[in-house]
Design an enzyme around this catalytic site. Structure first.
Site, PDB file in Angstrom:
ATOM      1  N   CYS A 114       0.816  -1.224   0.000  1.00 24.83           N
ATOM      2  CA  CYS A 114       0.000   0.000   0.000  1.00 24.83           C
ATOM      3  C   CYS A 114       0.847   1.271   0.000  1.00 24.83           C
ATOM      4  O   CYS A 114       0.362   2.339  -0.373  1.00 24.83           O
ATOM      5  CB  CYS A 114      -0.953   0.005   1.193  1.00 24.83           C
ATOM      6  SG  CYS A 114      -2.133  -1.370   1.182  1.00 24.83           S
ATOM      7  N   HIS A 250      -3.388   7.423   1.832  1.00 19.78           N
ATOM      8  CA  HIS A 250      -3.766   6.093   1.365  1.00 19.78           C
ATOM      9  C   HIS A 250      -5.176   5.817   1.856  1.00 19.78           C
ATOM     10  O   HIS A 250      -5.490   6.004   3.030  1.00 19.78           O
ATOM     11  CB  HIS A 250      -2.789   5.061   1.916  1.00 19.78           C
ATOM     12  CG  HIS A 250      -3.236   3.651   1.754  1.00 19.78           C
ATOM     13  ND1 HIS A 250      -3.748   3.164   0.561  1.00 19.78           N
ATOM     14  CD2 HIS A 250      -3.277   2.616   2.631  1.00 19.78           C
ATOM     15  CE1 HIS A 250      -4.064   1.891   0.721  1.00 19.78           C
ATOM     16  NE2 HIS A 250      -3.805   1.530   1.963  1.00 19.78           N
ATOM     17  N   ASN A 280     -10.083  -0.085  -0.513  1.00 22.22           N
ATOM     18  CA  ASN A 280      -8.628  -0.019  -0.433  1.00 22.22           C
ATOM     19  C   ASN A 280      -8.043  -0.596  -1.725  1.00 22.22           C
ATOM     20  O   ASN A 280      -8.081  -1.799  -1.946  1.00 22.22           O
ATOM     21  CB  ASN A 280      -8.148  -0.815   0.783  1.00 22.22           C
ATOM     22  CG  ASN A 280      -6.643  -0.739   0.987  1.00 22.22           C
ATOM     23  OD1 ASN A 280      -5.903  -0.335   0.101  1.00 22.22           O
ATOM     24  ND2 ASN A 280      -6.196  -1.132   2.161  1.00 22.22           N
TER      25      ASN A 280
END
Length: 323
Positions: A114, A250, A280
Site C-alpha cells: 500500500c 492512502h 482499499n
C-alpha cells in the site's frame, strides 16, 4: 537553481464492475451497515475476467498522457507500483511501455504494497533530481480482488481494483518551499511486523496465496506511523500544518484517515477522501485520490499536498509536494 519533479499530468481508471456492500450479504455474515461502520467503504470496483493489472495501468497512463498533452515517447521512464503484477516477470511496467507504444527509455516495478506509490514517487523523484531522467510516468495499479479469501469477511470486503498515474517533469525551482513539485520525501520500513499484513503464498512456495491481516494491529501501527512520517516530511520541507492545503492519504479505512488527520491537527475539510467509492486499492489509492480530487476541483495548482501511506512490510512513508 534547483531541479524539482513537478506533476504535469494525471489520470485514473476503474474497472466497469461496481460491487456494492450489499453484494457480500448473500455469501458472508456481514451487512452494508457493518462494512460502512468499520471502514467507511460503500462500494468498490473489481476487474473483469481477463483484465489484468497492466491493463488497468495502461488505461490510467493513456489518460495521464492526454491530460499532459504528451505522447508516450515524450517519457523517459515508467515506474509502476504494484503487488499484483500480471506475471512473476517481466514487470508490469514494461507491459505498459509496450501497450503505449513507447519505444525508448526504461520501465520497472516497485513493490511496497500500500506504500508502493509513495516509494515509486521517491524513486522517480531521485531519478529526475539526479539528472537520469527528465519526464517519468509514475503509476499505482492493483487487482487485489485476485488475492482475496472470499470466506474471510474481515478482509475481502475492504479491497478493490483500480489504477492511477501521474507524470513528473523536471523543472527549475528556486530551491525553497515556494517551488512547485516534490519538496520532500520520508521513507520507512520495519520487517519485524511482517505477520500482521501479508499474503500467504508466493513464487518460492509455488502458490498464489491469500491476503491475511490482523486488523487491530494494523490500525494500531497505522495512525501513529502515518502521522509521524507526514510530520517528518513536512519538517524536511519546512512546511507547517497551517500551510497544508490537502492531505491525500492512502485510502484504507476512514477511521485511520480520521485518526491521522486528528493527530496532525488538521481538519477533515482538508482531506481528500475516496475510500467510500473505491475501497482499499493499495498502491493505486493515492494516485486515484489525486486524480479524483483534481476532477472535483478540490486540488488546484499551487496547493501544498501531504500524501502518506502504510502497507505490508511494514513499509510506510510520505511525500510533500506543491501542485
Amino acid at each position: 537553481m534547483t531541479t524539482r519533479s513537478v506533476v504535469v499530468g494525471l489520470g485514473h481508471y476503474l474497472p466497469a464492475r461496481v460491487v456494492p456492500n450489499s453484494e457480500f450479504e448473500t455469501s458472508l455474515d456481514t451487512s452494508d451497515e457493518w462494512i460502512r461502520a468499520r471502514s467507511g467503504i460503500e462500494r468498490r470496483h473489481f476487474a473483469a475476467d481477463g483484465e489484468t493489472t497492466s491493463d488497468l495501468a495502461t488505461q490510467a497512463a493513456k489518460k495521464a498522457l492526454a491530460h499532459a498533452g504528451l505522447s508516450p515517447n515524450d517519457l523517459d521512464a515508467i515506474v509502476l507500483a504494484t503487488s499484483t503484477a500480471d506475471l512473476t516477470f517481466p514487470s508490469a511496467a514494461t507491459m505498459v511501455q509496450a501497450a503505449l507504444g513507447m519505444t525508448r527509455g526504461f520501465a520497472f516495478d516497485v513493490q511496497a504494497v500500500c506504500a508502493g506509490f509513495i516509494y515509486a514517487l521517491a524513486n522517480a523523484n531521485a531519478l529526475i533530481v539526479s539528472g537520469q531522467a527528465k519526464r517519468i510516468m509514475v503509476i499505482g495499479a492493483e487487482t487485489f480482488s485476485r488475492i482475496m479469501d472470499w470466506s474471510d469477511r474481515s478482509t475481502c470486503v475492504l479491497f478493490g481494483d483500480g489504477a492511477g498515474a501521474v507524470i513528473l517533469e523536471a523543472q527549475d525551482g528556486a530551491g525553497d518551499k515556494s517551488d512547485r513539485g516534490i519538496l520532500s520525501v520520508d521513507l520507512n520500513s520495519d520487517g519485524q511486523h511482517r505477520d500482521i499484513l501479508y499474503v500467504d503464498g508466493g513464487v518460492s512456495t509455488q502458490t498464489t496465496g491469500f491476503l491475511r491481516m490482523q486488523g487491530k494491529e494494523v490500525f494500531r501501527h497505522a495512525v501513529e506511523k502515518l502521522a509521524s512520517t507526514a510530520t517528518h516530511a513536512m519538517d524536511k520541507a519546512g512546511i507547517a500544518g497551517d500551510e497544508v492545503d490537502w492531505i491525500v492519504p492512502h485510502q484504507a479505512n476512514i477511521r485511520i484517515i480520521q485518526g491521522t488527520a486528528k493527530k496532525l491537527g488538521l481538519s477533515m475539510d482538508h482531506v481528500v477522501v475516496t475510500v467510500q467509492d473505491h475501497g482499499n486499492t493499495s498502491a493505486a489509492s493515492i494516485p486515484l485520490a489525486l486524480s479524483v480530487g483534481t476532477e472535483r476541483g478540490q486540488i488546484k495548482q499551487g496547493d501544498v499536498i501531504v500524501t502518506e501511506a502504510i502497507g505490508g512490510g511494514l513499509a510506510w512513508g510520505a511525500v510533500v509536494l506543491r501542485w
